[in-house]
Design an enzyme around this catalytic site. Structure first.
Site, PDB file in Angstrom:
ATOM      1  N   ILE A  55      47.628  44.581  35.715  1.00 54.74           N
ATOM      2  CA  ILE A  55      48.778  43.895  36.307  1.00 54.74           C
ATOM      3  C   ILE A  55      49.436  44.780  37.358  1.00 54.74           C
ATOM      4  CG2 ILE A  55      51.077  42.935  35.859  1.00 54.74           C
ATOM      5  CD1 ILE A  55      50.005  42.018  33.125  1.00 54.74           C
ATOM      6  N   CYS A  56      49.561  46.062  37.077  1.00 55.01           N
ATOM      7  CA  CYS A  56      50.180  46.987  38.036  1.00 55.01           C
ATOM      8  C   CYS A  56      49.395  47.010  39.343  1.00 55.01           C
ATOM      9  CB  CYS A  56      50.254  48.396  37.459  1.00 55.01           C
ATOM     10  SG  CYS A  56      51.268  48.522  35.979  1.00 55.01           S
TER      11      CYS A  56
END
Length: 163
Positions: A55-56
């Site tokens: 996600i990052c």
């Protein structure tokens, strides 16, 4: 102009209208970066859990692909995680991120704690975003729970509100 309050106590998320806690951290090249050095321009402080996580990476690559949106609002992006400067550099190079990634490595998560986004149970920063104006005042805050990506459209709206 909105009345400015003092910076919050450690562990509390700064609110809109408060002075942002100042900090100095090393970027991915080992250079010191101080928030207050950006006075006169807007700053988008993006806390993220870990380099190389799914996600990052998606969030930071979306910022990378839309850096002109930030530049058009006279805004500098500073990404912050608890990773070391070495991990930050490898991550920035792999993903070709054209903005500073800051290492909140030691004391572990100290800046994330000042911004109220340190998760002590997992030792990582939460997904917190703070848009700070040229006077050092927080103008936008969002903190997303673990596993939930931030909405890039919200950045655009918040940056447009600064103009």
């Amino acid at each position: 102009m909105t009345e400015v309050q003092h910076a919050p106590a450690p562990g509390l998320v700064p609110e809109v209208g408060q002075l942002a806690p100042d900090f100095e951290l090393l970027n991915q090249y080992g250079e010191p970066v101080r928030l207050s050095d950006y006075r006169g321009g807007n700053v988008v402080v993006v806390f993220y859990p870990f380099a190389f996580s799914g996600i990052c990476t998606g969030e930071l690559c979306e910022i990378r692909d839309n850096l002109s949106t930030f530049a058009d609002s006279n805004a500098t992006v500073l990404g912050i995680s608890v990773d070391s400067k070495f991990a930050q550099r490898a991550y920035a190079e792999q993903e070709q991120l054209g903005f500073d990634l800051l290492a909140d490595f030691w004391p572990h998560g100290a800046v994330a704690k000042e911004y109220g986004v340190f998760d002590a149970s997992s030792g990582m920063a939460l997904r917190g975003t703070f848009i700070i104006d040229g006077f050092g005042v927080v103008r936008y805050v969002v903190v997303n729970p673990r596993g939930q990506a931030r909405d890039f459209v919200e950045y655009r709206r918040a940056l447009a509100d600064l103009e």
